[in-house]
Design an enzyme around this catalytic site. Structure first.
Site, PDB file in Angstrom:
ATOM      1  N   TRP A 123       0.790  -1.229   0.000  1.00  0.00           N
ATOM      2  CA  TRP A 123       0.000   0.000   0.000  1.00  0.00           C
ATOM      3  C   TRP A 123       0.823   1.281   0.000  1.00  0.00           C
ATOM      4  O   TRP A 123       0.264   2.359  -0.039  1.00  0.00           O
ATOM      5  CB  TRP A 123      -0.974   0.038   1.177  1.00  0.00           C
ATOM      6  CG  TRP A 123      -0.448  -0.481   2.491  1.00  0.00           C
ATOM      7  CD1 TRP A 123      -0.770  -1.674   3.066  1.00  0.00           C
ATOM      8  CD2 TRP A 123       0.464   0.156   3.380  1.00  0.00           C
ATOM      9  NE1 TRP A 123      -0.094  -1.823   4.253  1.00  0.00           N
ATOM     10  CE2 TRP A 123       0.654  -0.717   4.471  1.00  0.00           C
ATOM     11  CE3 TRP A 123       1.139   1.377   3.362  1.00  0.00           C
ATOM     12  CZ2 TRP A 123       1.500  -0.408   5.542  1.00  0.00           C
ATOM     13  CZ3 TRP A 123       1.981   1.687   4.419  1.00  0.00           C
ATOM     14  CH2 TRP A 123       2.152   0.805   5.489  1.00  0.00           C
ATOM     15  N   LYS A 132      -2.898  -8.246  -7.805  1.00  0.00           N
ATOM     16  CA  LYS A 132      -3.731  -7.984  -6.632  1.00  0.00           C
ATOM     17  C   LYS A 132      -3.121  -6.826  -5.845  1.00  0.00           C
ATOM     18  O   LYS A 132      -2.069  -6.969  -5.224  1.00  0.00           O
ATOM     19  CB  LYS A 132      -3.807  -9.210  -5.714  1.00  0.00           C
ATOM     20  CG  LYS A 132      -4.870  -9.021  -4.633  1.00  0.00           C
ATOM     21  CD  LYS A 132      -4.614  -9.799  -3.367  1.00  0.00           C
ATOM     22  CE  LYS A 132      -3.846  -9.071  -2.326  1.00  0.00           C
ATOM     23  NZ  LYS A 132      -4.458  -7.871  -1.747  1.00  0.00           N
ATOM     24  N   PRO A 133      -3.768  -5.658  -5.868  1.00  0.00           N
ATOM     25  CA  PRO A 133      -3.256  -4.552  -5.059  1.00  0.00           C
ATOM     26  C   PRO A 133      -3.563  -4.785  -3.581  1.00  0.00           C
ATOM     27  O   PRO A 133      -4.395  -5.627  -3.239  1.00  0.00           O
ATOM     28  CB  PRO A 133      -4.037  -3.345  -5.585  1.00  0.00           C
ATOM     29  CG  PRO A 133      -5.295  -3.908  -6.168  1.00  0.00           C
ATOM     30  CD  PRO A 133      -4.979  -5.308  -6.629  1.00  0.00           C
ATOM     31  N   GLU A 137      -5.263  -4.371  -0.059  1.00  0.00           N
ATOM     32  CA  GLU A 137      -6.700  -4.157   0.167  1.00  0.00           C
ATOM     33  C   GLU A 137      -7.025  -2.699   0.485  1.00  0.00           C
ATOM     34  O   GLU A 137      -8.098  -2.215   0.141  1.00  0.00           O
ATOM     35  CB  GLU A 137      -7.234  -5.085   1.260  1.00  0.00           C
ATOM     36  CG  GLU A 137      -6.376  -5.276   2.493  1.00  0.00           C
ATOM     37  CD  GLU A 137      -5.372  -6.425   2.352  1.00  0.00           C
ATOM     38  OE1 GLU A 137      -4.585  -6.397   1.376  1.00  0.00           O
ATOM     39  OE2 GLU A 137      -5.359  -7.314   3.214  1.00  0.00           O
ATOM     40  N   SER A 159       5.761  -7.494   2.981  1.00  0.00           N
ATOM     41  CA  SER A 159       6.540  -7.733   4.202  1.00  0.00           C
ATOM     42  C   SER A 159       7.211  -9.105   4.161  1.00  0.00           C
ATOM     43  O   SER A 159       6.845  -9.981   3.366  1.00  0.00           O
ATOM     44  CB  SER A 159       5.613  -7.654   5.410  1.00  0.00           C
ATOM     45  OG  SER A 159       4.630  -8.654   5.303  1.00  0.00           O
ATOM     46  N   ALA A 184       6.977 -11.427   6.402  1.00  0.00           N
ATOM     47  CA  ALA A 184       6.023 -12.477   6.814  1.00  0.00           C
ATOM     48  C   ALA A 184       5.188 -12.930   5.619  1.00  0.00           C
ATOM     49  O   ALA A 184       4.960 -14.132   5.426  1.00  0.00           O
ATOM     50  CB  ALA A 184       5.124 -11.955   7.932  1.00  0.00           C
ATOM     51  N   THR A 185       4.743 -11.970   4.801  1.00  0.00           N
ATOM     52  CA  THR A 185       3.958 -12.349   3.621  1.00  0.00           C
ATOM     53  C   THR A 185       4.838 -13.103   2.626  1.00  0.00           C
ATOM     54  O   THR A 185       4.392 -14.056   1.992  1.00  0.00           O
ATOM     55  CB  THR A 185       3.330 -11.099   2.971  1.00  0.00           C
ATOM     56  OG1 THR A 185       2.555 -10.431   3.959  1.00  0.00           O
ATOM     57  CG2 THR A 185       2.442 -11.454   1.810  1.00  0.00           C
ATOM     58  N   GLU A 227      10.247  -8.895  -3.234  1.00  0.00           N
ATOM     59  CA  GLU A 227      10.841  -7.617  -2.815  1.00  0.00           C
ATOM     60  C   GLU A 227      10.251  -7.319  -1.441  1.00  0.00           C
ATOM     61  O   GLU A 227       9.087  -6.929  -1.344  1.00  0.00           O
ATOM     62  CB  GLU A 227      10.478  -6.492  -3.793  1.00  0.00           C
ATOM     63  CG  GLU A 227      11.063  -6.644  -5.181  1.00  0.00           C
ATOM     64  CD  GLU A 227      12.562  -6.429  -5.229  1.00  0.00           C
ATOM     65  OE1 GLU A 227      13.126  -5.843  -4.281  1.00  0.00           O
ATOM     66  OE2 GLU A 227      13.168  -6.870  -6.212  1.00  0.00           O
ATOM     67  N   CYS A 270      10.301   1.293   1.854  1.00  0.00           N
ATOM     68  CA  CYS A 270      11.186   0.162   2.149  1.00  0.00           C
ATOM     69  C   CYS A 270      12.650   0.591   2.236  1.00  0.00           C
ATOM     70  O   CYS A 270      13.450  -0.090   2.869  1.00  0.00           O
ATOM     71  CB  CYS A 270      11.002  -0.932   1.110  1.00  0.00           C
ATOM     72  SG  CYS A 270      11.157  -0.316  -0.566  1.00  0.00           S
ATOM     73  N   GLU A 303      11.632  -3.594  10.977  1.00  0.00           N
ATOM     74  CA  GLU A 303      11.260  -2.539  10.039  1.00  0.00           C
ATOM     75  C   GLU A 303      10.009  -1.869  10.608  1.00  0.00           C
ATOM     76  O   GLU A 303       8.918  -2.450  10.596  1.00  0.00           O
ATOM     77  CB  GLU A 303      10.959  -3.153   8.671  1.00  0.00           C
ATOM     78  CG  GLU A 303      10.616  -2.091   7.648  1.00  0.00           C
ATOM     79  CD  GLU A 303      10.042  -2.682   6.358  1.00  0.00           C
ATOM     80  OE1 GLU A 303       9.265  -3.637   6.422  1.00  0.00           O
ATOM     81  OE2 GLU A 303      10.365  -2.131   5.296  1.00  0.00           O
TER      82      GLU A 303
HETATM   83  P1  NAD Z   1       2.021  -6.889   3.399  1.00  0.00           P
HETATM   84  O1  NAD Z   1       3.026  -7.977   3.257  1.00  0.00           O
HETATM   85  O2  NAD Z   1       1.144  -6.881   4.566  1.00  0.00           O
HETATM   86  O3  NAD Z   1       1.054  -6.854   2.127  1.00  0.00           O
HETATM   87  C1  NAD Z   1       1.584  -6.813   0.811  1.00  0.00           C
HETATM   88  C2  NAD Z   1       0.583  -7.473  -0.120  1.00  0.00           C
HETATM   89  O4  NAD Z   1       0.538  -8.873   0.207  1.00  0.00           O
HETATM   90  C3  NAD Z   1      -0.842  -6.952   0.011  1.00  0.00           C
HETATM   91  O5  NAD Z   1      -1.438  -6.909  -1.259  1.00  0.00           O
HETATM   92  C4  NAD Z   1      -1.506  -8.011   0.876  1.00  0.00           C
HETATM   93  O6  NAD Z   1      -2.889  -8.091   0.684  1.00  0.00           O
HETATM   94  C5  NAD Z   1      -0.812  -9.262   0.385  1.00  0.00           C
HETATM   95  N1  NAD Z   1      -0.845 -10.375   1.323  1.00  0.00           N
HETATM   96  C6  NAD Z   1      -0.856 -10.338   2.680  1.00  0.00           C
HETATM   97  N2  NAD Z   1      -0.886 -11.591   3.183  1.00  0.00           N
HETATM   98  C7  NAD Z   1      -0.875 -12.444   2.133  1.00  0.00           C
HETATM   99  C8  NAD Z   1      -0.870 -13.872   2.003  1.00  0.00           C
HETATM  100  N3  NAD Z   1      -0.888 -14.669   3.053  1.00  0.00           N
HETATM  101  N4  NAD Z   1      -0.840 -14.395   0.762  1.00  0.00           N
HETATM  102  C9  NAD Z   1      -0.805 -13.599  -0.325  1.00  0.00           C
HETATM  103  N5  NAD Z   1      -0.821 -12.248  -0.276  1.00  0.00           N
HETATM  104  C10 NAD Z   1      -0.849 -11.675   0.939  1.00  0.00           C
HETATM  105  O7  NAD Z   1       2.847  -5.561   3.232  1.00  0.00           O
HETATM  106  P2  NAD Z   1       2.296  -4.077   3.340  1.00  0.00           P
HETATM  107  O8  NAD Z   1       2.099  -3.844   4.772  1.00  0.00           O
HETATM  108  O9  NAD Z   1       1.183  -3.845   2.370  1.00  0.00           O
HETATM  109  O10 NAD Z   1       3.539  -3.276   2.768  1.00  0.00           O
HETATM  110  C11 NAD Z   1       4.606  -2.973   3.532  1.00  0.00           C
HETATM  111  C12 NAD Z   1       5.769  -3.911   3.292  1.00  0.00           C
HETATM  112  O11 NAD Z   1       6.146  -3.915   1.909  1.00  0.00           O
HETATM  113  C13 NAD Z   1       6.987  -3.471   4.044  1.00  0.00           C
HETATM  114  O12 NAD Z   1       7.635  -4.565   4.613  1.00  0.00           O
HETATM  115  C14 NAD Z   1       7.830  -2.827   2.964  1.00  0.00           C
HETATM  116  O13 NAD Z   1       9.193  -2.731   3.237  1.00  0.00           O
HETATM  117  C15 NAD Z   1       7.561  -3.713   1.818  1.00  0.00           C
HETATM  118  N6  NAD Z   1       7.936  -3.041   0.569  1.00  0.00           N
HETATM  119  C16 NAD Z   1       9.073  -3.465  -0.067  1.00  0.00           C
HETATM  120  C17 NAD Z   1       9.488  -2.829  -1.238  1.00  0.00           C
HETATM  121  C18 NAD Z   1      10.707  -3.297  -1.979  1.00  0.00           C
HETATM  122  O14 NAD Z   1      10.912  -2.845  -3.100  1.00  0.00           O
HETATM  123  N7  NAD Z   1      11.539  -4.168  -1.429  1.00  0.00           N
HETATM  124  C19 NAD Z   1       8.740  -1.756  -1.737  1.00  0.00           C
HETATM  125  C20 NAD Z   1       7.609  -1.333  -1.053  1.00  0.00           C
HETATM  126  C21 NAD Z   1       7.222  -1.996   0.108  1.00  0.00           C
END
Ligand code: NAD
Length: 477
Positions: A154, A178-179, A181, A231, A233-234, A252, A286, A381
């Site tokens: 997001w 999938k963007p 939510e 993240s 975890a994801t 990423e 990030c 982070e």
């Molecule tokens: P998030 O991992 O919570 O969500 C990212 C995406 O994954 C969302 O679309 C979410 O709906 C989806 N998702 C969540 N759980 C899932 C599952 N079990 N299976 C499949 N999809 C799932 O991350 P966030 O909070 O939206 O974004 C922040 C994170 O993204 C931070 O850790 C940030 O550093 C990272 N990020 C990294 C970069 C990079 O280039 N390395 C760039 C931007 C953000």
């Protein structure tokens, strides 16, 4: 599920959506006020399956479309985005809560990335042909992989959508994206803009929760590759799911960037850059310059200069003349405030900020000192407007602190000493190292992490290569 003739699986067009979500819908909030700005379909595994079906059907034709034609379509998309740049920036700014100028910058970067990949699409080639076994001629082909599932976060919804779609399409794959939510609006707009240029089924959007829609994409057997920006975890969850169906995984993930400021640094340049890069996008970045490590001779002066500069930052919503916007959600704000509270309890000092501000999901820009290297605030982070400053006795200790985390996305070094800069850039375990700057990106250069920051490249020709598979063809003479 609403399905348009273009093969885009998505909610109705912006402006036509009701303001009160129905049972299969989600309210999209303005983070600066907490008010509903839109309503989007909350889709499910069946919708993912339908979108994958469209993408699968489109693949045979798209995969043999000439690079030149793919390139022309990517350029045309860049033209259409340019024509719609104001509308896209306004929607991004409202949905993420970021100042309008930052959203404009994001759209401009996305256009540049699209044009880069439009050009690079015509340069993807295998290695030159050669005779490695007597009587045989070998050549390498780079071929598209199939249907790519892309999952975005997001913080930069529009830019991340382009970073995912452009190289995958350039390489001849079809996509289901999938963007996050919380922030689907500009991805839906992007798909609507692309629909008149790209063939039916090449770009599909599914909206909804990660645990349902995202997980269904990662588990779908007809998706050949899954690409996530999100993240750690994801990333773990997706890797587990992808293993079940043998998918290629491209990750990423989060960062935790050190900013090494040595005694001989240009202090005012370092301070101005930390103010910008530490709090850009409210620290939801990030590559945020979030872990300052200053050597003994400059540490006190750095804090004396940095603290008032950060305290004077104006915070506000997209329509205010603000330096920094809100966090994306109440959940994210509570998470960030929780980190700050626990750091205080562990003995750290909060030099400025550290408090919420209402309405909306604001947290004041924060500086924290006296933090232990193994503390949660240093190791995690935070993804909010929080910068820690640590003191290092010398270069060795600075390097030990910088490398002493699991993430490895980006880092910066501030010094006038070329030899030190070279030494540090070699020893830092991060995918990008800036010398005397921070947070400057180029479409031509890869963006990728070490360690827990993931694997695979965004940006550059390497991103296109990541979305291809290599075939060795051997011809007997
Ligand atoms: P998030 O991992 O919570 O969500 C990212 C995406 O994954 C969302 O679309 C979410 O709906 C989806 N998702 C969540 N759980 C899932 C599952 N079990 N299976 C499949 N999809 C799932 O991350 P966030 O909070 O939206 O974004 C922040 C994170 O993204 C931070 O850790 C940030 O550093 C990272 N990020 C990294 C970069 C990079 O280039 N390395 C760039 C931007 C953000």
């Amino acid at each position: 599920m609403q399905r348009q003739a273009t093969g885009i699986t998505a909610a109705p067009a912006a402006g036509q959506r009701p303001r009160t979500p129905g049972p299969d819908q989600r309210a999209i909030l303005d983070p600066a006020t907490g008010e509903t700005i839109d309503v989007v379909a909350e889709q499910d595994a069946g919708d993912v399956d339908a979108a994958v079906h469209f993408a699968t059907a489109a693949f045979p034709e798209w995969s043999v479309t000439t690079p030149r034609r793919r390139s022309e379509m990517l350029h045309e998309l860049a033209d259409r985005i340019t024509a719609n740049a104001d509308r896209l920036a306004a929607a991004e700014s409202r949905n993420v809560g970021k100042p309008l100028d930052m959203a404009r910058d994001e759209v401009a970067q996305a256009i540049d990335a699209l044009r880069f990949f439009a050009g690079a699409a015509r340069c993807v080639a295998g290695e030159p042909t050669g005779e490695y076994v007597e009587g045989y001629t070998s050549s390498l082909r780079r071929e598209p992989i199939g249907v790519v599932g892309s999952i975005t976060p997001w913080n930069y919804p529009f830019l991340m959508a382009v970073w995912k779609l452009a190289p995958a399409l350039a390489a001849g794959n079809t996509c289901v994206i999938k963007p996050a939510e919380e922030t689907p609006l500009t991805t839906l707009m992007l798909a609507e803009i692309a629909a008149t240029t790209f063939p039916v089924g090449t770009i599909n959007v599914v909206t909804g929760a990660g645990a349902t829609v995202g997980a269904a994409l990662a588990m779908n057997p007809r998706v050949a590759m899954i690409s996530l920006t999100g993240s750690y975890a994801t990333g773990q969850a997706i890797s587990h799911a992808a293993a079940e169906t043998g998918k290629r995984v491209h990750l990423e993930l989060g960062g935790n960037a050190p900013v090494l400021v040595f005694d001989d640094a240009d202090l005012s340049a370092a301070v101005q850059t930390i103010r910008t890069a530490g709090y850009w996008n409210a620290g939801q970045e990030c590559a945020a310059a979030c872990r300052v490590i200053a050597t003994d001779g400059i540490y006190d002066e750095l804090l004396r200069e940095l603290t008032p500069v950060v305290e004077s930052m104006r915070i506000g919503g997209p329509t205010d003349a603000a330096d920094m916007g809100p966090l994306i959600s109440e959940k994210q704000r509570s998470r960030v405030l929780g980190f700050i509270d626990r750091a205080r309890s562990a003995g750290a000092r909060v030099l400025c900020g550290g408090r919420p501000r209402n309405p909306g999901y604001f947290v004041e820009p924060t500086i924290i000192v006296d933090v232990a290297q193994d503390s949660e605030i240093v190791q995690s982070e935070v993804f909010g407007p929080v910068v820690t400053v640590q003191r290092a006795a010398d270069e060795n200790e600075a390097m030990r602190l910088a490398n002493g985390v699991a993430q490895g996305l980006s880092a910066s070094v501030w010094t006038r000493d070329l030899q030190r800069a070279t030494r540090c850039s070699r020893a830092l375990k991060f995918g990008t190292v800036w010398i005397n700057d921070h947070l400057v990106l180029a479409s031509e250069m890869p963006w990728s992490g070490f360690g827990h920051s993931g694997h695979g490249h965004d940006q550059s020709v390497m991103a296109i290569e990541d979305y291809t598979q290599v075939k060795h063809v051997m011809v007997r003479a």
